[in-house]
Design an enzyme around this catalytic site. Structure first.
Site, PDB file in Angstrom:
ATOM      1  N   TYR A  35       0.855  -1.200   0.000  1.00 44.46           N
ATOM      2  CA  TYR A  35       0.000   0.000   0.000  1.00 44.46           C
ATOM      3  C   TYR A  35       0.892   1.253   0.000  1.00 44.46           C
ATOM      4  O   TYR A  35       0.711   2.173  -0.802  1.00 44.46           O
ATOM      5  CB  TYR A  35      -0.914  -0.048   1.232  1.00 44.46           C
ATOM      6  CG  TYR A  35      -1.454   1.281   1.719  1.00 44.46           C
ATOM      7  CD1 TYR A  35      -2.529   1.893   1.098  1.00 44.46           C
ATOM      8  CD2 TYR A  35      -0.877   1.922   2.831  1.00 44.46           C
ATOM      9  CE1 TYR A  35      -3.021   3.113   1.556  1.00 44.46           C
ATOM     10  CE2 TYR A  35      -1.364   3.126   3.295  1.00 44.46           C
ATOM     11  CZ  TYR A  35      -2.434   3.720   2.652  1.00 44.46           C
ATOM     12  OH  TYR A  35      -2.907   4.921   3.103  1.00 44.46           O
ATOM     13  N   LYS A  62       1.579   4.430  -2.485  1.00 40.46           N
ATOM     14  CA  LYS A  62       1.423   5.831  -2.056  1.00 40.46           C
ATOM     15  C   LYS A  62       2.653   6.628  -2.516  1.00 40.46           C
ATOM     16  O   LYS A  62       2.546   7.800  -2.851  1.00 40.46           O
ATOM     17  CB  LYS A  62       1.269   5.942  -0.526  1.00 40.46           C
ATOM     18  CG  LYS A  62      -0.016   5.387   0.051  1.00 40.46           C
ATOM     19  CD  LYS A  62      -1.278   6.113  -0.397  1.00 40.46           C
ATOM     20  CE  LYS A  62      -1.494   7.463   0.221  1.00 40.46           C
ATOM     21  NZ  LYS A  62      -2.796   8.060  -0.244  1.00 40.46           N
TER      22      LYS A  62
END
Ligand code: NAD
Length: 361
Positions: free
Chosen positions: A160, A164
């Protein structure tokens, strides 16, 4: 939510049209406006006189002042109508970190963000404010008062976070004052507050299951927890100052409560505020890390036969047992940021808002 991201509802909600004389520079779209941060963003923007579009795969609240557009941010046709006629786009949509779906993270956070940039340009949007994360520079080892000058993590804590980083790079790289398109990234850390679907509910669930007994390490590691209204304030300030000073474009800003607190002290305040016991037994950091590592090795070995998703991972141990707090001096100097709500008041308001989860009996 993953399912929702794959199959957006295309129906458009009913709304009250904006007044004819809405000034364009106060017209904005919040992508991910049905989420925790997004909904708080919408409320503060309305309070400051903005006209607000919400673009999301779902509609989580009703508000006659808001124009809702439902769709997938990866889809240009879904997105374009929501960006027409606005000057500013706030992008705070993401699959939840817990979803553990690499393909979804890459598609939504990276490819979807590229689609947002292209669609913003096409629709004549002038400012794109991305909600990034302070974790883009965290590698699982101590960060004390880290500034934005620290390099991106070469070993991000999870996939994740990897996406980002990609997302932030592509947004900041798209900053182009000559073509009247300015971008900034806001990097919050540990957002909490009323209606948070993650931190408090997950903590209380763990406490109810008797899993909140141990402190990893000596309990002294300082971390930032940031009240949601302060995070929103940072976003709006950045958008407004960007119009006055285009040199701010292309930059990232840490937004925190500017009051780092020991990780375990913060959790304990929430737990005791809701009448649960605070964790009281210490487990050495190295031991917890070793056990989590062992568990992940076991999970990897048996993965051809059984697929398991352990929550006790080395990275979770690192998040709970290391220092990670960030300087927000750049935001103070460049955009005049100061937290609006102190940590003390923020914790009180949060606990109060979750009193339905309070321990009874
Ligand atoms: P959230 O899950 O509450 O909200 C995210 C919203 O994005 C949801 O409403 C969801 O429906 C929407 N969304 C997801 N995929 C979509 C798609 N394909 N198309 C359109 N909409 C889509 O998350 P949040 O906690 O409000 O986080 C907001 C932002 O802040 C995220 O970018 C997150 O990475 C960042 N962030 C959060 C924290 C935190 O502690 N919560 C910390 C740092 C950064």
């Amino acid at each position: 939510m993953e399912q929702a991201a794959a199959e957006p509802r295309r129906k458009q909600a009913t709304h009250t049209p904006w007044p004819e004389d809405t000034p364009k520079d106060k017209a904005c779209t919040v992508i991910g406006g049905s989420g925790f941060l997004g909904q708080h963003m919408v409320e503060q923007l309305l309070a400051r006189g903005y006209s607000v579009n919400v673009f999301d795969v779902r509609q989580s609240f009703d508000n006659a002042q808001v124009k809702f557009f439902l769709g997938d941010l990866c889809n240009r046709q879904d997105l374009y109508p929501a960006l027409q006629g606005v000057s500013t786009v706030f992008h705070c949509a993401s699959p939840p970190p817990s979803s553990n779906n690499k393909e979804l993270f890459y598609r939504v956070n990276y490819l979807g963000t590229k689609n947002i940039i292209d669609t913003c340009r096409e629709a004549g949007v002038q400012k794109l404010i991305l909600t990034s994360s302070a974790s883009v520079i965290f590698e699982g080892v101590d960060i004390k008062n880290g500034t934005e000058d620290l390099p991106y993590a070469t070993k991000p804590i999870d996939y994740y976070t990897e996406t980002k980083i990609l997302q932030e790079q592509v947004v900041l790289g798209a900053n182009d004052p000559k073509r009247n398109f300015l971008t900034v990234a806001i990097r919050p850390h540990g957002i909490f507050g009323p209606r948070d679907p993650q931190l408090v509910p997950i903590l209380i669930e763990a406490a109810r299951k008797g899993k909140m007994k141990f402190i990893i390490g000596n309990g002294q590691n300082l971390v930032d927890f940031t009240f949601v209204e302060n995070v929103v304030h940072g976003h709006i300030l950045a958008a407004e100052r960007l119009s006055q000073d285009t040199a701010l474009g292309g930059q990232a800003f840490h937004i925190t409560n500017d009051e780092p607190i020991p990780f375990w002290a913060f959790l304990s305040r929430i737990l005791t505020g809701l009448h649960y016991e605070a964790p009281k037994y210490n487990i050495p950091y190295w031991l917890a890390y070793f056990l989590a590592l062992l568990l992940s090795l076991l999970v990897a070995i048996i993965s051809p036969v059984v697929q398991l998703q352990p929550t006790f991972t080395p990275m979770r141990v690192a998040l709970a047992g290391t220092f990670h707090y960030y300087s927000c001096e750049r935001a103070k100097k460049a955009i005049g940021y100061r937290p609006l709500v102190t940590l003390d008041d923020a914790v009180k308001r949060t606990v109060q808002s979750f009193r339905h989860l309070q321990k009874t009996g």
